[in-house]
Write an enzyme that holds these catalytic residues in place. Sequence first.
Site, PDB file in Angstrom:
ATOM      1  N   GLY A  52      21.241  16.623 -60.241  1.00  0.00           N
ATOM      2  CA  GLY A  52      21.107  15.801 -58.861  1.00  0.00           C
ATOM      3  C   GLY A  52      20.411  16.739 -57.686  1.00  0.00           C
ATOM      4  O   GLY A  52      20.190  17.835 -58.169  1.00  0.00           O
ATOM      5  N   ARG A  88      33.306  21.742 -54.926  1.00  0.00           N
ATOM      6  CA  ARG A  88      34.054  22.570 -54.145  1.00  0.00           C
ATOM      7  C   ARG A  88      34.498  22.432 -52.865  1.00  0.00           C
ATOM      8  O   ARG A  88      35.203  23.017 -52.165  1.00  0.00           O
ATOM      9  CB  ARG A  88      33.189  23.784 -53.668  1.00  0.00           C
ATOM     10  CG  ARG A  88      32.838  24.664 -54.863  1.00  0.00           C
ATOM     11  CD  ARG A  88      31.866  25.875 -54.598  1.00  0.00           C
ATOM     12  NE  ARG A  88      31.637  26.764 -56.049  1.00  0.00           N
ATOM     13  CZ  ARG A  88      30.897  26.875 -56.617  1.00  0.00           C
ATOM     14  NH1 ARG A  88      29.804  26.195 -56.622  1.00  0.00           N
ATOM     15  NH2 ARG A  88      30.950  27.917 -57.748  1.00  0.00           N
ATOM     16  N   GLY A 112      29.315  11.930 -57.054  1.00  0.00           N
ATOM     17  CA  GLY A 112      27.977  12.162 -57.341  1.00  0.00           C
ATOM     18  C   GLY A 112      27.753  12.134 -58.705  1.00  0.00           C
ATOM     19  O   GLY A 112      26.323  11.892 -59.142  1.00  0.00           O
ATOM     20  N   HIS A 113      28.459  12.922 -59.451  1.00  0.00           N
ATOM     21  CA  HIS A 113      28.176  13.070 -61.176  1.00  0.00           C
ATOM     22  C   HIS A 113      28.374  11.705 -61.485  1.00  0.00           C
ATOM     23  O   HIS A 113      27.572  11.369 -62.286  1.00  0.00           O
ATOM     24  CB  HIS A 113      29.631  13.723 -61.601  1.00  0.00           C
ATOM     25  CG  HIS A 113      29.668  15.113 -61.423  1.00  0.00           C
ATOM     26  ND1 HIS A 113      30.653  15.586 -60.676  1.00  0.00           N
ATOM     27  CD2 HIS A 113      28.958  16.258 -61.574  1.00  0.00           C
ATOM     28  CE1 HIS A 113      30.457  16.885 -60.415  1.00  0.00           C
ATOM     29  NE2 HIS A 113      29.310  17.220 -61.041  1.00  0.00           N
TER      30      HIS A 113
END
Length: 283
Positions: A145, A185, A33-34
């Site tokens: 995001g 997480r 995602g990053h």
Amino acid sequence: MQLAETIERMRELRREARGDVVLVPTMGALHAGHLSLVRRAREIGQTVVVSVFVNPTQFAPHEDLERYPRPIERDLELCEAAGVDIVFCPSVEQMYPADEAEVLVDVPSVGGDLEGASRPRFFGGVCRVVAKLFGVVVPDVACFGEKDYQQLRVIEAMTVGLCLPIRIEACGLVRDEDGLALSSRNVYLSEEERGRALSLSGALGEASRLIEGGQRDATAVEAAMRGVMEGRGVEVDYAVVREPRKLSVLQVIDIQRGPVVCLVAGRVGAVRLIDNRVVGGGM
Ligand code: PAF
């Protein structure tokens, strides 16, 4: 790739930077995602800065600040491979010197409920650190995001409200193949918990199906989402359908007039997860 561990060094590198500077603020433990934010940053600017800072002011005392993953060597390798120009990874002492006055940023009203209600310190800490990062890096553009949908709206409102000359670039949410929204997480989830966590995206899928099938009653959609998550033993924090900009409460859903956003949060074992999905076109 350059590494800046102090504000002074970051400012030096900023002065030397070429073209538009694009900042991707992160708390590290980088995942796909990053990296999608970094790819977007690479497309829109000449100099890409990734900040890696686990910000203590956005954690409540009972939250996971101490055990938050900090795989800095791996993060640096991923940044290097992704073509990042500068990694800014300051210490807590750099960002919050003990002798510095505590300057707080008022949280814009879009941060008032949902995450703001469940995590009362969260948006105050996020606004404070993001305002500081903007002041140190002085980016032309900053990428956030849509996974943290409400955070994105809070930061947009803060940037406009403080007249900061920075464009906020909203970047799409990335999911694993099984549908779980990527989050640092997720590493805390056992295999069994991961199966149950999929009920968050399942609930959003059900909401989308109902809304696209003509369900206009927001309360009915919210109850259906809650049912899907509770059915898998998730402790639901919220499951709501909102207007997508100000996150105002909706009684009636009318996607002919504009999209809506469905937002869910819940606890799977000890892990708190969030997810969202925009339904209807035009955003
Ligand atoms: O989304 C995050 O990772 C954090 O909240 C942010 C924006 C980097 C601020 O610490």
